[in-house]
Write a protein that holds these residues in place. Structure first.
Motif, PDB file in Angstrom:
ATOM      1  N   PHE A 227       0.837  -1.205   0.000  1.00 32.46           N
ATOM      2  CA  PHE A 227       0.000   0.000   0.000  1.00 32.46           C
ATOM      3  C   PHE A 227       0.867   1.248   0.000  1.00 32.46           C
ATOM      4  O   PHE A 227       0.630   2.199  -0.727  1.00 32.46           O
ATOM      5  N   PHE A 228       1.918   1.242   0.828  1.00 35.01           N
ATOM      6  CA  PHE A 228       2.784   2.406   0.917  1.00 35.01           C
ATOM      7  C   PHE A 228       3.743   2.478  -0.267  1.00 35.01           C
ATOM      8  O   PHE A 228       4.126   3.542  -0.696  1.00 35.01           O
ATOM      9  N   GLU A 229       4.144   1.342  -0.817  1.00 32.08           N
ATOM     10  CA  GLU A 229       5.040   1.336  -1.959  1.00 32.08           C
ATOM     11  C   GLU A 229       4.372   1.944  -3.185  1.00 32.08           C
ATOM     12  O   GLU A 229       5.015   2.622  -3.968  1.00 32.08           O
ATOM     13  N   ASN A 230       3.082   1.684  -3.359  1.00 33.05           N
ATOM     14  CA  ASN A 230       2.384   2.227  -4.516  1.00 33.05           C
ATOM     15  C   ASN A 230       2.368   3.751  -4.500  1.00 33.05           C
ATOM     16  O   ASN A 230       2.379   4.383  -5.539  1.00 33.05           O
ATOM     17  N   ASN A 231       2.324   4.338  -3.314  1.00 37.70           N
ATOM     18  CA  ASN A 231       2.320   5.795  -3.218  1.00 37.70           C
ATOM     19  C   ASN A 231       3.681   6.385  -3.528  1.00 37.70           C
ATOM     20  O   ASN A 231       3.786   7.527  -3.927  1.00 37.70           O
ATOM     21  N   LYS A 232       4.763   5.605  -3.341  1.00 35.79           N
ATOM     22  CA  LYS A 232       6.108   6.113  -3.546  1.00 35.79           C
ATOM     23  C   LYS A 232       6.564   6.007  -4.996  1.00 35.79           C
ATOM     24  O   LYS A 232       7.496   6.687  -5.397  1.00 35.79           O
ATOM     25  N   LYS A 233       5.962   5.131  -5.782  1.00 31.94           N
ATOM     26  CA  LYS A 233       6.410   4.925  -7.150  1.00 31.94           C
ATOM     27  C   LYS A 233       6.152   6.171  -7.983  1.00 31.94           C
ATOM     28  O   LYS A 233       5.100   6.769  -7.922  1.00 31.94           O
ATOM     29  N   LYS A 234       7.170   6.510  -8.793  1.00 28.89           N
ATOM     30  CA  LYS A 234       7.013   7.638  -9.702  1.00 28.89           C
ATOM     31  C   LYS A 234       6.587   7.101 -11.056  1.00 28.89           C
ATOM     32  O   LYS A 234       7.063   6.071 -11.513  1.00 28.89           O
ATOM     33  N   GLU A 235       5.707   7.831 -11.689  1.00 26.20           N
ATOM     34  CA  GLU A 235       5.228   7.430 -12.998  1.00 26.20           C
ATOM     35  C   GLU A 235       6.322   7.685 -14.022  1.00 26.20           C
ATOM     36  O   GLU A 235       6.866   8.780 -14.107  1.00 26.20           O
ATOM     37  N   LYS A 236       6.672   6.650 -14.778  1.00 27.51           N
ATOM     38  CA  LYS A 236       7.685   6.806 -15.811  1.00 27.51           C
ATOM     39  C   LYS A 236       7.055   7.446 -17.039  1.00 27.51           C
ATOM     40  O   LYS A 236       6.004   7.035 -17.492  1.00 27.51           O
ATOM     41  N   VAL A 237       7.738   8.443 -17.548  1.00 20.89           N
ATOM     42  CA  VAL A 237       7.274   9.133 -18.741  1.00 20.89           C
ATOM     43  C   VAL A 237       8.060   8.585 -19.924  1.00 20.89           C
ATOM     44  O   VAL A 237       9.287   8.583 -19.910  1.00 20.89           O
ATOM     45  N   GLU A 238       7.352   8.127 -20.940  1.00 21.41           N
ATOM     46  CA  GLU A 238       8.020   7.622 -22.129  1.00 21.41           C
ATOM     47  C   GLU A 238       8.532   8.796 -22.941  1.00 21.41           C
ATOM     48  O   GLU A 238       7.853   9.805 -23.105  1.00 21.41           O
ATOM     49  N   LYS A 239       9.755   8.643 -23.443  1.00 21.73           N
ATOM     50  CA  LYS A 239      10.375   9.716 -24.207  1.00 21.73           C
ATOM     51  C   LYS A 239      10.563   9.278 -25.653  1.00 21.73           C
ATOM     52  O   LYS A 239      10.790   8.114 -25.942  1.00 21.73           O
ATOM     53  N   TYR A 240      10.464  10.238 -26.541  1.00 21.36           N
ATOM     54  CA  TYR A 240      10.620  10.010 -27.973  1.00 21.36           C
ATOM     55  C   TYR A 240      11.714  10.939 -28.475  1.00 21.36           C
ATOM     56  O   TYR A 240      11.900  12.042 -27.955  1.00 21.36           O
ATOM     57  N   TYR A 241      12.434  10.488 -29.486  1.00 27.45           N
ATOM     58  CA  TYR A 241      13.563  11.268 -29.993  1.00 27.45           C
ATOM     59  C   TYR A 241      13.447  11.451 -31.501  1.00 27.45           C
ATOM     60  O   TYR A 241      13.114  10.523 -32.226  1.00 27.45           O
ATOM     61  N   LEU A 242      13.730  12.654 -31.945  1.00 28.83           N
ATOM     62  CA  LEU A 242      13.739  12.983 -33.361  1.00 28.83           C
ATOM     63  C   LEU A 242      15.141  13.481 -33.704  1.00 28.83           C
ATOM     64  O   LEU A 242      15.587  14.511 -33.201  1.00 28.83           O
ATOM     65  N   SER A 243      15.838  12.726 -34.537  1.00 29.88           N
ATOM     66  CA  SER A 243      17.185  13.115 -34.961  1.00 29.88           C
ATOM     67  C   SER A 243      17.109  13.781 -36.332  1.00 29.88           C
ATOM     68  O   SER A 243      16.475  13.262 -37.245  1.00 29.88           O
ATOM     69  N   LEU A 244      17.756  14.904 -36.436  1.00 27.70           N
ATOM     70  CA  LEU A 244      17.780  15.655 -37.693  1.00 27.70           C
ATOM     71  C   LEU A 244      19.070  15.353 -38.448  1.00 27.70           C
ATOM     72  O   LEU A 244      20.093  15.019 -37.841  1.00 27.70           O
ATOM     73  N   ASP A 245      19.019  15.492 -39.760  1.00 24.65           N
ATOM     74  CA  ASP A 245      20.228  15.361 -40.575  1.00 24.65           C
ATOM     75  C   ASP A 245      21.161  16.526 -40.242  1.00 24.65           C
ATOM     76  O   ASP A 245      20.780  17.487 -39.564  1.00 24.65           O
ATOM     77  N   SER A 246      22.370  16.453 -40.758  1.00 22.61           N
ATOM     78  CA  SER A 246      23.338  17.519 -40.512  1.00 22.61           C
ATOM     79  C   SER A 246      22.812  18.867 -40.983  1.00 22.61           C
ATOM     80  O   SER A 246      22.163  18.972 -42.025  1.00 22.61           O
ATOM     81  N   ILE A 247      23.101  19.887 -40.194  1.00 19.14           N
ATOM     82  CA  ILE A 247      22.720  21.258 -40.504  1.00 19.14           C
ATOM     83  C   ILE A 247      24.020  22.059 -40.625  1.00 19.14           C
ATOM     84  O   ILE A 247      24.902  21.944 -39.776  1.00 19.14           O
ATOM     85  N   TYR A 248      24.117  22.860 -41.674  1.00 16.20           N
ATOM     86  CA  TYR A 248      25.289  23.706 -41.870  1.00 16.20           C
ATOM     87  C   TYR A 248      24.852  25.157 -41.775  1.00 16.20           C
ATOM     88  O   TYR A 248      23.917  25.580 -42.447  1.00 16.20           O
ATOM     89  N   CYS A 249      25.559  25.920 -40.927  1.00 16.14           N
ATOM     90  CA  CYS A 249      25.164  27.309 -40.686  1.00 16.14           C
ATOM     91  C   CYS A 249      26.384  28.223 -40.737  1.00 16.14           C
ATOM     92  O   CYS A 249      27.458  27.857 -40.263  1.00 16.14           O
ATOM     93  N   ASN A 250      26.172  29.425 -41.246  1.00 14.91           N
ATOM     94  CA  ASN A 250      27.195  30.457 -41.160  1.00 14.91           C
ATOM     95  C   ASN A 250      27.162  31.060 -39.770  1.00 14.91           C
ATOM     96  O   ASN A 250      26.099  31.173 -39.156  1.00 14.91           O
ATOM     97  N   ILE A 251      28.324  31.467 -39.294  1.00 14.87           N
ATOM     98  CA  ILE A 251      28.430  32.093 -37.981  1.00 14.87           C
ATOM     99  C   ILE A 251      28.548  33.603 -38.186  1.00 14.87           C
ATOM    100  O   ILE A 251      29.242  34.069 -39.100  1.00 14.87           O
ATOM    101  N   LYS A 252      27.893  34.350 -37.317  1.00 12.80           N
ATOM    102  CA  LYS A 252      27.863  35.809 -37.419  1.00 12.80           C
ATOM    103  C   LYS A 252      29.278  36.386 -37.374  1.00 12.80           C
ATOM    104  O   LYS A 252      30.099  35.998 -36.533  1.00 12.80           O
ATOM    105  N   ASP A 253      29.561  37.331 -38.269  1.00 12.37           N
ATOM    106  CA  ASP A 253      30.835  38.050 -38.326  1.00 12.37           C
ATOM    107  C   ASP A 253      32.037  37.110 -38.419  1.00 12.37           C
ATOM    108  O   ASP A 253      33.084  37.356 -37.811  1.00 12.37           O
ATOM    109  N   SER A 254      31.878  36.017 -39.154  1.00  8.29           N
ATOM    110  CA  SER A 254      32.959  35.057 -39.291  1.00  8.29           C
ATOM    111  C   SER A 254      32.884  34.389 -40.649  1.00  8.29           C
ATOM    112  O   SER A 254      31.813  34.319 -41.262  1.00  8.29           O
ATOM    113  N   LYS A 255      34.026  33.892 -41.109  1.00 11.65           N
ATOM    114  CA  LYS A 255      34.044  33.124 -42.351  1.00 11.65           C
ATOM    115  C   LYS A 255      33.875  31.634 -42.060  1.00 11.65           C
ATOM    116  O   LYS A 255      33.894  30.826 -42.969  1.00 11.65           O
TER     117      LYS A 255
END
Length: 144
Positions: A36-64
């Protein structure tokens, strides 16, 4: 038997019973001895999802120099992941806009990376109006 002896025996028995009851209660509350007491202590696990993006190429401000970046987005809602998969072009565009406004100095060190991660995450939450975006990870980051 005299009344004093009876009272003394009753007091000793009551003290022993209270001691046992306290020991049992302490075990149950501190160790979680009953389910009874253990059930109150358990934390609900949240399922996580991941989205991986392809490579991104960006220019940097004031730089070559150019930044090469691989990003993974962490979410806690599968429907949001599906929506973001279909709108990767918006994510990449937003990341490009953020990085193009950063100088090399702002991108240096662990503090620079942490700030960039937070800024990208907050921007994506705002664009998609979606609080299920919980984190942004850099799988790869190269400045050339």
């Amino acid at each position: 038997m005299s009344t004093k002896k009876v009272i003394l025996i009753v007091v000793v028995v009551v003290i022993i019973i209270l001691g046992l009851a306290g020991t049992i209660a302490g075990y149950v509350f501190n160790k979680g001895g009953f389910t009874f007491f253990e059930n109150n202590k358990k934390k609900e696990k949240v399922e996580k999802y991941y989205l991986s993006l392809d490579s991104i190429y960006c220019n940097i401000k004031d730089s070559k120099k150019v930044l090469s970046l691989k990003v993974t987005i962490e979410l806690i809602d599968e429907d949001s992941k599906t929506e973001l998969e279909n709108k990767q072009f918006l994510i990449k565009d937003d990341i490009n806009k953020i990085i193009r406004n950063k100088t090399e100095e702002e991108l240096q060190g662990s503090e620079g990376l942490t700030n960039l991660q937070k800024e990208i995450k907050n921007s994506l939450v705002k664009i998609f109006d979606d609080e299920s975006i919980t984190n942004v990870y850099f799988d790869e980051m190269i400045i050339q």
